[in-house]
Scaffold this motif. Structure first.
Motif, mmCIF file in Angstrom:
data_model
loop_
_atom_site.group_PDB
_atom_site.id
_atom_site.type_symbol
_atom_site.label_atom_id
_atom_site.label_comp_id
_atom_site.label_asym_id
_atom_site.label_seq_id
_atom_site.Cartn_x
_atom_site.Cartn_y
_atom_site.Cartn_z
ATOM 1 N N SER B 773 5.674 22.606 -3.504
ATOM 2 C CA SER B 773 5.498 23.131 -2.150
ATOM 3 C C SER B 773 4.073 22.973 -1.674
ATOM 4 O O SER B 773 3.774 23.238 -0.527
ATOM 5 N N GLY B 774 3.218 22.551 -2.539
ATOM 6 C CA GLY B 774 1.820 22.483 -2.144
ATOM 7 C C GLY B 774 1.291 21.082 -2.217
ATOM 8 O O GLY B 774 1.968 20.109 -1.880
ATOM 9 N N PHE B 775 0.101 20.990 -2.729
ATOM 10 C CA PHE B 775 -0.590 19.717 -2.768
ATOM 11 C C PHE B 775 0.068 18.792 -3.783
ATOM 12 O O PHE B 775 0.509 19.218 -4.837
ATOM 13 N N CYS B 776 0.100 17.561 -3.440
ATOM 14 C CA CYS B 776 0.792 16.621 -4.322
ATOM 15 C C CYS B 776 0.155 15.257 -4.209
ATOM 16 O O CYS B 776 -0.229 14.815 -3.132
ATOM 17 N N VAL B 777 -0.004 14.642 -5.360
ATOM 18 C CA VAL B 777 -0.432 13.255 -5.396
ATOM 19 C C VAL B 777 0.626 12.498 -6.167
ATOM 20 O O VAL B 777 1.038 12.929 -7.247
ATOM 21 N N ALA B 778 1.052 11.413 -5.588
ATOM 22 C CA ALA B 778 2.134 10.721 -6.257
ATOM 23 C C ALA B 778 2.103 9.244 -5.926
ATOM 24 O O ALA B 778 1.584 8.823 -4.902
ATOM 25 N N ASN B 779 2.615 8.520 -6.852
ATOM 26 C CA ASN B 779 2.964 7.131 -6.572
ATOM 27 C C ASN B 779 4.449 7.113 -6.261
ATOM 28 O O ASN B 779 5.251 7.719 -6.978
ATOM 29 N N ILE B 780 4.785 6.419 -5.207
ATOM 30 C CA ILE B 780 6.150 6.554 -4.710
ATOM 31 C C ILE B 780 6.800 5.197 -4.514
ATOM 32 O O ILE B 780 6.129 4.197 -4.241
ATOM 33 N N ASP B 781 8.084 5.198 -4.732
ATOM 34 C CA ASP B 781 8.882 3.996 -4.460
ATOM 35 C C ASP B 781 9.380 4.082 -3.020
ATOM 36 O O ASP B 781 10.243 4.904 -2.689
ATOM 37 N N THR B 782 8.853 3.275 -2.137
ATOM 38 C CA THR B 782 9.162 3.374 -0.703
ATOM 39 C C THR B 782 10.270 2.422 -0.268
ATOM 40 O O THR B 782 10.507 2.230 0.927
ATOM 41 N N SER B 783 10.921 1.852 -1.249
ATOM 42 C CA SER B 783 11.940 0.843 -0.874
ATOM 43 C C SER B 783 13.084 1.463 -0.076
ATOM 44 O O SER B 783 13.768 0.769 0.655
ATOM 45 N N GLY B 784 13.259 2.758 -0.226
ATOM 46 C CA GLY B 784 14.373 3.375 0.471
ATOM 47 C C GLY B 784 14.015 3.866 1.865
ATOM 48 O O GLY B 784 14.819 4.541 2.510
ATOM 49 N N ILE B 785 12.824 3.580 2.300
ATOM 50 C CA ILE B 785 12.389 4.081 3.609
ATOM 51 C C ILE B 785 12.530 2.954 4.635
ATOM 52 O O ILE B 785 12.063 1.832 4.405
ATOM 53 N N ALA B 786 13.149 3.290 5.742
ATOM 54 C CA ALA B 786 13.362 2.294 6.795
ATOM 55 C C ALA B 786 12.127 2.214 7.667
ATOM 56 O O ALA B 786 12.066 2.730 8.792
ATOM 57 N N ALA B 787 11.103 1.662 7.133
ATOM 58 C CA ALA B 787 9.842 1.563 7.856
ATOM 59 C C ALA B 787 9.308 0.158 7.702
ATOM 60 O O ALA B 787 9.758 -0.620 6.851
ATOM 61 N N THR B 788 8.334 -0.116 8.489
ATOM 62 C CA THR B 788 7.716 -1.426 8.363
ATOM 63 C C THR B 788 6.891 -1.479 7.089
ATOM 64 O O THR B 788 6.547 -0.455 6.482
ATOM 65 N N ALA B 789 6.580 -2.672 6.729
ATOM 66 C CA ALA B 789 5.773 -2.824 5.514
ATOM 67 C C ALA B 789 4.428 -2.147 5.657
ATOM 68 O O ALA B 789 3.903 -1.535 4.733
ATOM 69 N N THR B 790 3.896 -2.271 6.828
ATOM 70 C CA THR B 790 2.616 -1.616 7.047
ATOM 71 C C THR B 790 2.761 -0.116 6.924
ATOM 72 O O THR B 790 1.911 0.566 6.317
ATOM 73 N N GLU B 791 3.814 0.363 7.468
ATOM 74 C CA GLU B 791 4.021 1.809 7.386
ATOM 75 C C GLU B 791 4.216 2.243 5.929
ATOM 76 O O GLU B 791 3.716 3.288 5.495
ATOM 77 N N LYS B 792 4.939 1.432 5.181
ATOM 78 C CA LYS B 792 5.126 1.809 3.766
ATOM 79 C C LYS B 792 3.801 1.820 3.021
ATOM 80 O O LYS B 792 3.542 2.708 2.176
ATOM 81 N N GLU B 793 2.951 0.878 3.300
ATOM 82 C CA GLU B 793 1.641 0.880 2.653
ATOM 83 C C GLU B 793 0.851 2.104 3.055
ATOM 84 O O GLU B 793 0.127 2.700 2.250
#
Lengths: 137, 805
Positions: B773-793
């Motif tokens: 619920s608070g602060f978080c740092v993560a590496n994330i797999d963004t393949s499931g997000i319907a966004a542009t490549a720039t947005e995913k970066e």
């Protein structure tokens, strides 16, 4: 700092005029002047895929118009998707340290607290009892 | 020069006998153990037979031979006894009547003058030259022999068949080879002059006994290993097997007793006679008095052998081995008693030299003595001079020297007119008394001494080091005194019997099993072990286990606890040392031990006192640390002074060790301050606070407990040092503290750190499932997000830098 999905004041602006061609990430909107823009932080543009934009700057134009310079807020736009994506969380707001070394943790580098624990048993010095061993051939 | 402390006897055959008598003169190889010396004629064995003890305290060690010209009354030469081999010389008893009455006095039955049974030293006639003397005569020290120690017990030399006398049956085993033995003694009939020359036996008494046997009761070695000549420039060991010189050694395999009267001890005091000896019993007793029971000198008339024996032991109360031990013990000290032959003047009156044994060092002459100046000379304890008939001051010259040269009188027994006896000096008695007082009660005495120590000295090594040293010295001295007394009494180098003496500074009884028993100290069965002081240790003969204990539960469950349940419980944030008594303080890895039950056991070598502490994590041996658990009593130099010094040194080391603790701490703190003081803003004034060594000593424990820095190796384990330190295993855990100095526990409130920085973690999960619920740092797999490549970066970058959920 970015925040996912919790804009301060959101103005669901209606695009009624475009200054010129615009970009998806940093659009510039020409809107009819409205004081609400001065307190809003985000603009959601349904025409642009329901993207949320930060209101970066507002330029008051003649003719009762405003030019609003925006930039994409990907966290707010894709919040629902982001929190469900597989991730490796390397730092989190936890209650206490974990077993993962944390060089940022505010501990003293060399100043330590000594704890001494004593084993059960041990020896009782005794020069008086049967404590001599003579080894013979 | 080496000393043959264990050569207690040797039957020595001479090359000359071979030359004169041929093979028959030699003991055959089938009997006994043959030991040969080099064939170099400078080897020590002269034309004699040697049957003596050469113990450290034997008279031979202090005896010289005087060659005295009685005609001119002048000293011809004095030769060291060790340059001489003493021959047995026995006369047969043919034609002699013996009085067997035990109380018959020599005056009543002065057989001594009629039958000559004596032993006389036969010194080498050549000039003394240790190595390069006359190549015919032997001039080498008989003690110049190295040897492989296996003691020889002088029991009895027998040149006869089995026989029974006085209820005792003597079994000599296969005596085939011995049949030839008498020949070189009795061959005087045919090689008379040679024999006479060789052994100075009066001619008339070198004759074969009428039964065809020559019987000889004398001392022979009981057992032996090899004797090697000591190396010298003229000696070539390669010649050993070819040499004619040989030690012939034979044991008496069996003695059976069907009568408890006497057990022959082999003290063939040639020159003594039954009745005579009895008459002077009191004088002899200090020397020969047996340890138990009665004693008696016994002649063996029927076998034509003169022999004196001492019924020293009751065979019902002493085993044969014990008797042998005692005999060996006595012989080791006193050697063989010898007496000058007073008949020499009649037998060899053409020889002006008379060889007398004297004891050097002013102890006594005991042989040739007269005049007021010798009155105070030590002799046997004669009781009163008149009783013994001997008073050096009262002896006239005429009684000593018959100026006509026809006879020689050396009247020790002045009243025995015409019979002359010369005996060894008072050293014997001295030795005997020592033996009597100390030897047989040596362990009783040792026990008494230890008891004395136990009650007198209440050693508390933890009290203060000065007291430790003082008490330790007293303690050690008591024991060393005992040991010296015992070893002196035995006449043995303790190294021959003892591997090591270890003193453990704690009670061993919980760790070793013991039983009543005995052990052989040299030749002596030490019976004092049945007391509570010494017991035989059973079980392993080389090592035993000692438990150092387990980590107690003060921290919870008896395990090495990770207190923060985080990385802070491990190195480098948390470090650990283990103090192990007798081994010192060593670093251990908390990574291994956290959460484990610690256990320390010692494996102790009880020959050296060295120990190895095995540190267990649960049931696994993780660390091994060497140390020294016992205080070693030096055997190589059983010297009280040196040992006391060693104790003092040990104590000094103890002091230094404590000092080093403080200096290590201080130095480490100072060094640390260079790197850490400014950043941490901490004053390390404690370093200067340890400048006073005494203060540091007094507060050593406190400093150890509060020192904020690691000390890697305080010291090596040492028994004496360790006795002054904690006797329990201790675990030191150095835990990190917060930047504000507060203690870190599992539930420590880290304030906004988690909210603003986040605690390091590894969570492989979606953010939603991680329930963050608070602060978080993560590496994330963004393949499931319907966004542009720039947005995913952009999303990845934002998450990697931290976001609030």
């Amino acid at each position: 700092m970015s925040q996912i999905g919790s804009g301060q004041t959101t103005l669901a602006a209606t695009i009624n005029n475009l200054a010129d061609s615009i970009t998806l990430l940093s659009p510039v909107f020409i809107v009819k002047s409205n004081n609400l823009y001065f307190t809003a932080t985000h603009i959601m543009c349904a025409a642009m895929g329901n993207r949320w934009y930060f209101i970066n700057d507002i330029i008051l134009l003649t003719g009762g118009k405003m030019q609003i310079n925006c930039s994409i807020d990907v966290l707010k736009t894709y919040a629902a998707s982001i929190i469900t994506c597989p991730a490796c969380i390397t730092r989190a707001e936890l209650g206490s340290p974990t077993y993962v070394p944390d060089s940022k943790l505010p501990v003293r580098a060399a100043d330590k607290k000594l704890e001494v624990s004593t084993f059960q048993g041990g020896f009782t010095p005794d020069f008086n009892n049967n404590n001599i061993i003579v080894s013979v051939y | 020069m080496s000393v043959n402390v264990d050569i207690w006897g040797a039957l020595i055959e001479n090359e000359d006998w071979k030359a004169v008598f041929g093979d028959s003169c030699r003991l055959t190889q089938t009997v006994g153990t043959t030991l040969q010396t080099g064939n170099d004629k400078r080897q020590p064995l002269d034309n004699s037979v040697c049957l003596f003890g050469f113990g450290l305290n034997s008279p031979f060690q202090n005896t010289e031979f005087v060659s005295w010209d009685f005609t001119n009354e002048e000293l011809v030469s004095i030769k060291p006894f060790r340059n001489t081999v003493i021959p047995w010389a026995l006369g047969a008893t043919t034609g002699t009547t013996y009085a067997t009455d035990a109380i018959e006095s020599p005056v009543d039955n002065p057989v001594w003058g009629n039958t000559f049974r004596w032993l006389t030293p036969y010194p080498d006639t050549a000039e003394y030259d240790e190595y390069l003397g006359n190549n015919i005569s032997v001039n080498r020290y008989i003690t110049d022999f190295d040897y492989q120690q296996k003691f020889l017990v002088l029991i009895r030399a027998v040149c006869m068949l089995d026989h029974t006398e006085s209820g005792i049956t003597y079994h000599y085993g296969d005596l085939t080879g011995w049949i030839t033995v008498p020949e070189w003694l009795t061959s005087g009939k045919t090689h008379y002059s040679n024999i006479c020359k060789i052994i100075l036996v009066p001619k008339t008494y070198r004759q074969l006994y009428s039964d065809g046997y020559f019987s000889l009761f004398t001392n022979i070695p009981f057992d032996i290993n090899v004797i090697y000549p000591e190396s010298d420039p003229h000696y070539n060991k390669q010649l050993l097997p070819k040499d004619w010189y040989a030690y012939r050694l034979q044991s008496v395999p069996e003695l059976t007793y069907n009568n408890s009267n006497y057990v022959p001890l082999g003290f063939t005091i040639a020159g003594g006679y039954y009745s005579n000896v009895v008459d002077v019993r009191d004088r002899w007793m200090p020397f020969f008095k047996p340890q138990v029971g009665d004693w008696q000198v016994h002649d063996v008339i029927n076998n034509g052998v003169w022999s004196a024996r001492f019924a020293a032991y009751d065979p019902h109360t002493k085993t044969n081995d014990e008797i042998i031990d005692d005999i060996a013990h006595i012989v080791a000290h006193m050697g063989t008693f010898f007496i000058f032959d007073p008949t020499k003047s009649s037998a060899d009156n053409d020889d002006p030299d008379v060889f007398l044994g004297i004891l050097a060092d002013g102890i006594s002459t005991g042989n040739y003595t007269r005049g007021e100046e010798n009155r105070l000379s030590e002799q046997f304890d004669w009781g009163s001079p008149t009783e013994a008939g001997f008073d050096p001051a009262s002896i006239s010259d005429s009684l000593i020297i018959d100026t006509d040269g026809s006879k020689l009188q050396v009247p020790l027994f002045a009243s025995f007119s015409g019979y002359y006896y010369i005996m060894g000096g008072s050293r014997f008695r001295e030795v005997w008394e020592f033996i009597n007082d100390s030897f047989h009660d040596e362990y009783a005495e040792l026990q008494a001494r230890i008891d004395f120590w136990k009650t007198k000295y209440d050693i508390d090594p933890m009290s203060d080091d000065v007291t430790i040293a003082q008490k330790a010295v007293e303690w050690a001295k008591e024991r060393i005194d005992c040991l010296q007394g015992v070893t002196t009494g035995i006449g043995q180098d303790p190294n021959t019997a003892i591997k090591s003496i270890l003193c453990f500074p704690f009670d061993l009884t919980p760790y070793i099993a013991t039983e009543d028993g005995y052990f052989k100290w040299g030749y002596n069965t030490v019976q004092g072990l049945q007391d509570n002081i010494f017991k035989r240790v059973t079980g392993s003969k080389s090592q035993f286990w000692v438990s150092g204990g387990e980590l107690d539960t003060t921290l919870g469950t008896g395990t090495y606890v990770g207190k923060t349940r985080s990385f802070l419980d491990y190195a480098p944030y948390t470090t650990s040392q283990l103090y192990i008594p007798y081994c010192g303080c060593v670093n251990i890895e908390p990574d291994i031990y956290v959460g484990k039950t610690l256990n320390v056991r010692y494996l102790v070598d009880w020959i050296t006192g060295a120990c190895t502490a095995l540190v267990y994590a649960n049931n696994d041996i993780i660390d091994q640390i060497s140390g020294q658990m016992a205080i070693t009593v030096s055997l190589s130099n059983l010297d009280t002074v040196n040992y006391m010094n060693s104790i003092f040194q040990g104590n000094q080391s103890f002091k230094l060790a404590k000092s080093s603790v403080s200096s290590v701490l201080g130095g480490a703190i100072s060094e640390l301050s260079k790197d850490q003081q400014s950043s941490l803003g901490r004053s390390f004034s404690i370093a200067s606070g340890i400048s006073n060594a005494e203060v540091a000593l007094e507060n050593a424990n406190y400093q150890l407990a509060t020192a904020p820095v690691n000390f890697k190796q305080i010291m090596q384990g040492s028994s004496f040092i360790s006795t002054g330190l904690d006797q329990r295993v201790r675990l030191y855990v150095y835990r990190p503290i917060k930047i504000d100095g507060s203690e870190i526990k599992h539930n420590t409130n880290w304030g906004l750190y988690g909210h603003t920085t986040g605690h390091a973690c590894i969570i492989n999960s979606s953010i939603s499932n991680a329930n963050i619920s608070g602060f978080c740092v993560a590496n994330i797999d963004t393949s499931g997000i319907a966004a542009t490549a720039t947005e995913k970066e952009m999303i990845k970058t934002l998450l990697a830098s931290g976001v609030y959920v």
